[in-house]
Design an enzyme around this catalytic site. Sequence first.
Site, PDB file in Angstrom:
ATOM      1  N   SER A 154       0.988  -1.187  -0.041  1.00 61.49           N
ATOM      2  CA  SER A 154      -0.052  -0.117   0.181  1.00 61.49           C
ATOM      3  C   SER A 154       0.932   1.321   0.039  1.00 61.49           C
ATOM      4  O   SER A 154       0.296   2.580  -0.144  1.00 61.49           O
ATOM      5  CB  SER A 154      -1.057  -0.026   1.217  1.00 61.49           C
ATOM      6  OG  SER A 154      -1.867  -0.990   1.145  1.00 61.49           O
TER       7      SER A 154
ATOM      8  N   TYR B 256     -10.698   2.969   5.637  1.00 64.27           N
ATOM      9  CA  TYR B 256      -9.472   2.694   4.569  1.00 64.27           C
ATOM     10  C   TYR B 256     -10.059   1.673   3.641  1.00 64.27           C
ATOM     11  O   TYR B 256     -10.653   0.590   3.928  1.00 64.27           O
ATOM     12  CB  TYR B 256      -8.443   2.001   5.428  1.00 64.27           C
ATOM     13  CG  TYR B 256      -7.145   1.644   4.575  1.00 64.27           C
ATOM     14  CD1 TYR B 256      -6.039   2.560   4.331  1.00 64.27           C
ATOM     15  CD2 TYR B 256      -7.139   0.405   3.964  1.00 64.27           C
ATOM     16  CE1 TYR B 256      -4.950   2.473   3.676  1.00 64.27           C
ATOM     17  CE2 TYR B 256      -6.023   0.306   3.303  1.00 64.27           C
ATOM     18  CZ  TYR B 256      -4.850   0.984   3.136  1.00 64.27           C
ATOM     19  OH  TYR B 256      -3.797   0.767   2.300  1.00 64.27           O
ATOM     20  N   SER B 257      -9.725   2.095   2.296  1.00 70.31           N
ATOM     21  CA  SER B 257     -10.085   1.129   1.118  1.00 70.31           C
ATOM     22  C   SER B 257      -9.564   1.344  -0.268  1.00 70.31           C
ATOM     23  O   SER B 257      -9.458   2.305  -0.462  1.00 70.31           O
ATOM     24  CB  SER B 257     -11.701   1.575   0.837  1.00 70.31           C
ATOM     25  OG  SER B 257     -12.023   0.521  -0.385  1.00 70.31           O
TER      26      SER B 257
ATOM     27  N   GLY C 268       2.594  -0.729   4.330  1.00 67.57           N
ATOM     28  CA  GLY C 268       2.035  -1.723   3.294  1.00 67.57           C
ATOM     29  C   GLY C 268       2.289  -2.947   3.256  1.00 67.57           C
ATOM     30  O   GLY C 268       3.301  -3.354   4.229  1.00 67.57           O
TER      31      GLY C 268
END
Length: 375
Positions: free
Chosen positions: A85, A181-182, A330
Amino acid sequence: MRKRLALNALALATAVTAGLAAPATAARPDPVRKGLETLLRSDGAPGALASVMDRNGNVRTYTAGVGDRDTHAKMPRDGQVRIGSITKTFTAVVVLQLVGQGKISLDAPVDTYLPGLMRGRGIDGRHITVRQLLQHTSGLPDYEDDVTDDILERRYLSPSDALDVALGHETLFAPGAKYGYSSTNYLVAGLIVQKVTGRPLAEQIDKRVIQRIGLRHTYFPAPGETTLRERHPQGYRQESPGASLRNVTEIDPSASWAGGAMVSTDSDLNRFFAELLKGDGNLLLDEDQLNQMRTTVSMGKDGYNAGLGIFSTPLSCGREDGRVAWGHNGAIPGYGTWAAATDDGRAASVSMTLEPKTGEAIKHLEEAMNAALCS
């Protein structure tokens, strides 16, 4: 995978500081090395890496464990890892550059750029803004749980395929109501970049970020690319507690795309975040766009706030004066990474070669980052 990513986003570094680690002594072992050893001992990661950069650009690198459980090959210093991420920060930088060029407006609805595309159960692109995408306040449902098998089995998913998966879910809340968060947010943001520029997202990230600041070991994988290009440790995944570790180094990260597909090294990530936070002479964003990036909303946990593609976290060594660090973390099958920098140019990145799927593992990754910047 959505649960893992949600944990990953909310379990940001408990403390990051502007201080550089003091030399280790017999009475005081190196705190960065101690943090890496915790990732091995407590979380079962075969290996871990770290890179710490001071305000003058001097770099120290660390390794722990092995680079390959089967061959017992040494851990490569500053080896390439999948950064998951943290890719979102690169995507956000490109969007904000386009904002600065007048090609995108942060407060324009998605339908301005992708008319009619965003429709689903409670989902309407006419009521979701670009800013809400970058800040995870759109209410869009995540899709990554549904594509974990595709990633692991090396099946290619185009961005439109992944979006179809996401739109099969119901919206989580009304746009702008709160933080949630998405990765779907960045899937849409990447599509907007492509529509506005008429060029592939990977090309735009390479031209506007990677080449501009000279990141020599960072790239966005080509479609169907499953291997890492340079020297790297093997990455592993544990399907369930107590299960044997599975080597998942070679995967197809296409389903993660704008929100999680990239590969980098800890030292390249240090350079990226240090440059991103720079004031005068910033090669990535002008002052107005950097201020937009650093305008935050609460993530629902004291001291943790979400900007546009970046998080601010409290500094344990700066509690009295309110200093914060800015970065992103991430997780993707095979690897977990946390990278951050401070306003005065210090930066640190820590990686582990096991996907952190539990809050405890993420906490230890945070603590390793804390040791890298806070000692």
